[in-house]
Design a protein around this motif. Structure first.
Motif, PDB file in Angstrom:
ATOM      1  N   ALA A  19       0.840  -1.201   0.000  1.00  0.00           N
ATOM      2  CA  ALA A  19       0.000   0.000   0.000  1.00  0.00           C
ATOM      3  C   ALA A  19       0.876   1.252   0.000  1.00  0.00           C
ATOM      4  O   ALA A  19       0.625   2.200  -0.752  1.00  0.00           O
ATOM      5  N   CYS A  23       0.955   3.897  -3.010  1.00  0.00           N
ATOM      6  CA  CYS A  23       0.592   5.290  -2.689  1.00  0.00           C
ATOM      7  C   CYS A  23       1.644   6.233  -3.255  1.00  0.00           C
ATOM      8  O   CYS A  23       1.306   7.256  -3.869  1.00  0.00           O
ATOM      9  N   GLU A  30      -3.956   6.418   1.950  1.00  0.00           N
ATOM     10  CA  GLU A  30      -4.681   5.328   2.601  1.00  0.00           C
ATOM     11  C   GLU A  30      -6.099   5.799   2.910  1.00  0.00           C
ATOM     12  O   GLU A  30      -6.304   6.872   3.476  1.00  0.00           O
ATOM     13  N   ARG A  33      -8.481   0.823   6.631  1.00  0.00           N
ATOM     14  CA  ARG A  33      -7.709  -0.302   7.146  1.00  0.00           C
ATOM     15  C   ARG A  33      -8.706  -1.201   7.865  1.00  0.00           C
ATOM     16  O   ARG A  33      -9.438  -0.752   8.730  1.00  0.00           O
ATOM     17  N   VAL A  39      -5.691  -3.189   3.415  1.00  0.00           N
ATOM     18  CA  VAL A  39      -5.516  -1.734   3.352  1.00  0.00           C
ATOM     19  C   VAL A  39      -6.058  -1.258   2.008  1.00  0.00           C
ATOM     20  O   VAL A  39      -5.698  -1.790   0.961  1.00  0.00           O
ATOM     21  N   ILE A  41      -6.390   1.928  -0.648  1.00  0.00           N
ATOM     22  CA  ILE A  41      -5.803   3.212  -1.013  1.00  0.00           C
ATOM     23  C   ILE A  41      -6.558   3.769  -2.215  1.00  0.00           C
ATOM     24  O   ILE A  41      -7.180   3.030  -2.972  1.00  0.00           O
TER      25      ILE A  41
END
Length: 127
Positions: A19, A23, A30, A33, A39, A41
């Motif tokens: 992640a 990113c 993010e 979660r 996770v 994004i």
């Protein structure tokens, strides 16, 4: 009426690491979660349901031998291909040899868990 891709779900040995890498690559943040370790994004200030799909990195991995049936193609939005290649390598991407001749106008790379993606030549406008 048609469908559109809203999110892509990717198994990951280390969802946090992937992640963070993606990113940095995509300029995403993010979004969520989950208790299971996944996770999500996506684009800043847009989140799920925007024009660009979100990515969900779920805990778990079923290693697969050989070429994966799906990979990402990315394009730089604010620099040329050489500068973007240098940036991606600095973030942790690694070059992958899949039998290129050297005359291609794209670069084959892998993320920190070995998922292949291509950096294409054309520079696109940021969304």
């Amino acid at each position: 009426m048609a469908c559109r891709i809203s999110e892509l779900v990717i198994d990951a040995e280390d969802p946090d690491r992937l992640a963070a890498f993606w990113c940095d690559v995509l300029g995403y943040v993010e979004l969520a979660r989950e208790e299971d370790g996944s996770v999500q994004i996506g684009p800043p200030d847009v989140g799920f349901g925007g024009a660009q799909p979100t990515l969900v990195f779920g805990a778990g991995r079923n290693p697969r031998a050989g070429k994966l049936p799906l990979h990402f193609d990315v394009n730089a939005t604010d620099r040329d291909q050489d500068a973007e290649l240098a940036r991606l390598l600095a973030l942790g991407a690694v070059p992958v040899d899949i039998g290129q001749t050297g005359g291609e106008n794209w670069h084959v790379l892998a993320d920190p868990e070995g998922n292949e993606f291509c950096l294409l030549r054309a520079q696109l406008k940021a969304v």
